[in-house]
Design a protein around this motif. Structure first.
Motif, mmCIF file in Angstrom:
data_model
loop_
_atom_site.group_PDB
_atom_site.id
_atom_site.type_symbol
_atom_site.label_atom_id
_atom_site.label_comp_id
_atom_site.label_asym_id
_atom_site.label_seq_id
_atom_site.Cartn_x
_atom_site.Cartn_y
_atom_site.Cartn_z
ATOM 1 N N GLY A 205 0.836 -1.196 0.000
ATOM 2 C CA GLY A 205 0.000 0.000 0.000
ATOM 3 C C GLY A 205 0.865 1.237 0.000
ATOM 4 N N THR A 206 0.308 2.353 -0.529
ATOM 5 C CA THR A 206 1.115 3.577 -0.657
ATOM 6 C C THR A 206 0.555 4.786 0.087
ATOM 7 N N ASP A 207 -0.744 4.807 0.344
ATOM 8 C CA ASP A 207 -1.430 5.996 0.874
ATOM 9 C C ASP A 207 -1.456 7.133 -0.146
ATOM 10 N N ALA A 208 -1.159 6.835 -1.415
ATOM 11 C CA ALA A 208 -1.255 7.850 -2.475
ATOM 12 C C ALA A 208 -2.745 8.172 -2.733
ATOM 13 N N THR A 209 -3.055 9.384 -3.067
ATOM 14 C CA THR A 209 -2.169 10.452 -3.457
ATOM 15 C C THR A 209 -1.765 11.349 -2.275
ATOM 16 N N LEU A 210 -2.065 10.912 -1.072
ATOM 17 C CA LEU A 210 -1.668 11.690 0.100
ATOM 18 C C LEU A 210 -0.157 11.624 0.292
ATOM 19 N N ILE A 211 0.455 10.452 0.056
ATOM 20 C CA ILE A 211 1.897 10.246 0.203
ATOM 21 C C ILE A 211 2.427 9.695 -1.118
ATOM 22 N N ASP A 212 3.602 10.137 -1.533
ATOM 23 C CA ASP A 212 4.171 9.636 -2.774
ATOM 24 C C ASP A 212 4.525 8.154 -2.626
ATOM 25 N N PRO A 213 4.249 7.323 -3.640
ATOM 26 C CA PRO A 213 4.584 5.897 -3.551
ATOM 27 C C PRO A 213 6.061 5.613 -3.341
ATOM 28 N N ALA A 214 6.922 6.593 -3.558
ATOM 29 C CA ALA A 214 8.358 6.371 -3.345
ATOM 30 C C ALA A 214 8.638 5.835 -1.942
ATOM 31 N N VAL A 215 7.858 6.269 -0.963
ATOM 32 C CA VAL A 215 8.104 5.851 0.421
ATOM 33 C C VAL A 215 7.892 4.346 0.572
ATOM 34 N N SER A 216 6.757 3.856 0.113
ATOM 35 C CA SER A 216 6.465 2.425 0.277
ATOM 36 C C SER A 216 7.356 1.556 -0.603
ATOM 37 N N PHE A 217 7.578 1.990 -1.847
ATOM 38 C CA PHE A 217 8.494 1.213 -2.699
ATOM 39 C C PHE A 217 9.871 1.145 -2.062
ATOM 40 N N GLY A 218 10.326 2.239 -1.482
ATOM 41 C CA GLY A 218 11.638 2.232 -0.842
ATOM 42 C C GLY A 218 11.701 1.287 0.342
ATOM 43 N N LEU A 219 10.640 1.270 1.150
ATOM 44 C CA LEU A 219 10.604 0.374 2.308
ATOM 45 C C LEU A 219 10.684 -1.089 1.882
ATOM 46 N N VAL A 220 9.932 -1.443 0.842
ATOM 47 C CA VAL A 220 9.905 -2.838 0.408
ATOM 48 C C VAL A 220 11.229 -3.224 -0.255
ATOM 49 N N GLU A 221 11.736 -2.356 -1.127
ATOM 50 C CA GLU A 221 13.000 -2.686 -1.796
ATOM 51 C C GLU A 221 14.143 -2.786 -0.794
ATOM 52 N N ASP A 222 14.123 -1.956 0.238
ATOM 53 C CA ASP A 222 15.172 -1.998 1.264
ATOM 54 C C ASP A 222 15.191 -3.329 2.005
ATOM 55 N N ALA A 223 14.049 -4.020 2.030
ATOM 56 C CA ALA A 223 13.972 -5.304 2.746
ATOM 57 C C ALA A 223 14.645 -6.438 1.979
ATOM 58 N N ARG A 224 14.907 -6.233 0.689
ATOM 59 C CA ARG A 224 15.566 -7.251 -0.139
ATOM 60 C C ARG A 224 14.884 -8.616 0.018
ATOM 61 N N LEU A 225 13.595 -8.613 -0.210
ATOM 62 C CA LEU A 225 12.808 -9.838 -0.087
ATOM 63 C C LEU A 225 13.162 -10.817 -1.189
ATOM 64 N N ALA A 226 12.974 -12.108 -0.915
ATOM 65 C CA ALA A 226 13.099 -13.113 -1.964
ATOM 66 C C ALA A 226 12.096 -12.798 -3.065
ATOM 67 N N PRO A 227 12.429 -13.086 -4.333
ATOM 68 C CA PRO A 227 11.515 -12.713 -5.443
ATOM 69 C C PRO A 227 10.085 -13.211 -5.254
ATOM 70 N N ALA A 228 9.912 -14.432 -4.788
ATOM 71 C CA ALA A 228 8.554 -14.954 -4.613
ATOM 72 C C ALA A 228 7.805 -14.184 -3.513
ATOM 73 N N THR A 229 8.509 -13.821 -2.448
ATOM 74 C CA THR A 229 7.881 -13.051 -1.371
ATOM 75 C C THR A 229 7.520 -11.648 -1.851
#
Length: 251
Positions: A205-229
């Motif tokens: 989830g992003t909370d857009a258009t209240l918050i830019d999706p950059a925040v949520s994408f950054g949080l998820v990418e920073d976690a370096r999840l396995a591709p399937a996860t």
């Protein structure tokens, strides 16, 4: 860019009282295009902050010609009569796929008696609920789910500054889902949650258009999840939870 679909389970449409010009649906579509988000599930900001029936009605008209958007029916726990009328009016349509509840604007905590009664009403509708969580109140959700076995609940913001408690609440409750959008962030929070919560309960989830999706994408990418996860979190779980498989294929 990603080579798989993305479903945003926490979006908004309409103007806010903050000093920002984001009320037009063209801003939703611009954000979806910029971040390659296939589908976004939105609530009307007017319904969240001020007038639930009025905002729900305006969103219903908007959704008629917006195939990349789906709607949440906003329910105010202080007015169950209006809630039930809107649930009967909108949940039977293809445009609305769930229910949004806020706690701060109607001034009712998750532990409040009014929220208990609202959850009991929503149980009759087999609802998928997105509810605002902030801090320790996320620990009140498993009790409400135990009392209402037909409900599935998404803890918006995964508890915000208490994402650790959100993980504790969700790991033993298979009908409690978590999404990471938030105005505050901590390093490592998605990795912490993903290590403790079953993969099938992670949503994006992003909370857009209240918050830019950059925040949520950054949080998820920073976690370096396995591709399937990562795929499960970005879209597969949401497609199954909301029945959006065909909509994803068509997007």
């Amino acid at each position: 860019m990603k080579d798989h679909p993305v479903i945003d389970v926490h979006g908004h449409w309409g103007p806010w009282f903050f000093a920002m010009d984001i009320g037009d649906v063209r801003e939703n579509l611009r954000v979806l295009d910029e971040w390659r988000i296939d589908l976004q599930i939105v609530s009307a900001s007017e319904a969240v902050t001020y007038d639930a029936p009025g905002g729900n009605a305006k969103l219903a008209r908007l959704l008629e010609d917006q195939p990349r958007l789906r709607g949440y029916v906003v329910c105010n726990p202080n007015d169950l009569t209006a809630c039930e009328a809107d649930l009967r009016r909108y949940l039977a349509t293809d445009s609305f796929v769930g229910v949004k509840i806020h706690t701060s604007y109607p001034r009712r905590a998750i532990s409040a008696p009014q929220m208990r009664d609202l959850f009991a009403l929503l149980n009759d509708f087999d609802a998928v609920i997105l509810i605002h969580t902030w801090g320790g109140d996320v620990l009140d959700l498993p009790r409400l789910l135990d009392a209402n076995p037909r409900l599935r609940v998404i803890a918006a913001h995964m508890g915000a500054d208490r994402w650790d408690l959100a993980a504790e609440a969700a790991k033993d409750c298979d009908r409690l889902y978590l999404e990471p959008s938030c105005s505050i962030t901590d390093a490592g929070q998605v990795a912490h949650v993903a290590a403790r919560v079953p993969e099938g309960q992670l949503l994006f989830g992003t909370d857009a258009t209240l918050i830019d999706p950059a925040v949520s994408f950054g949080l998820v990418e920073d976690a370096r999840l396995a591709p399937a996860t990562a795929e499960a979190m970005y879209w597969r779980n949401a497609a199954e939870l909301f029945g959006l498989q065909d909509a994803v294929r068509a997007s």
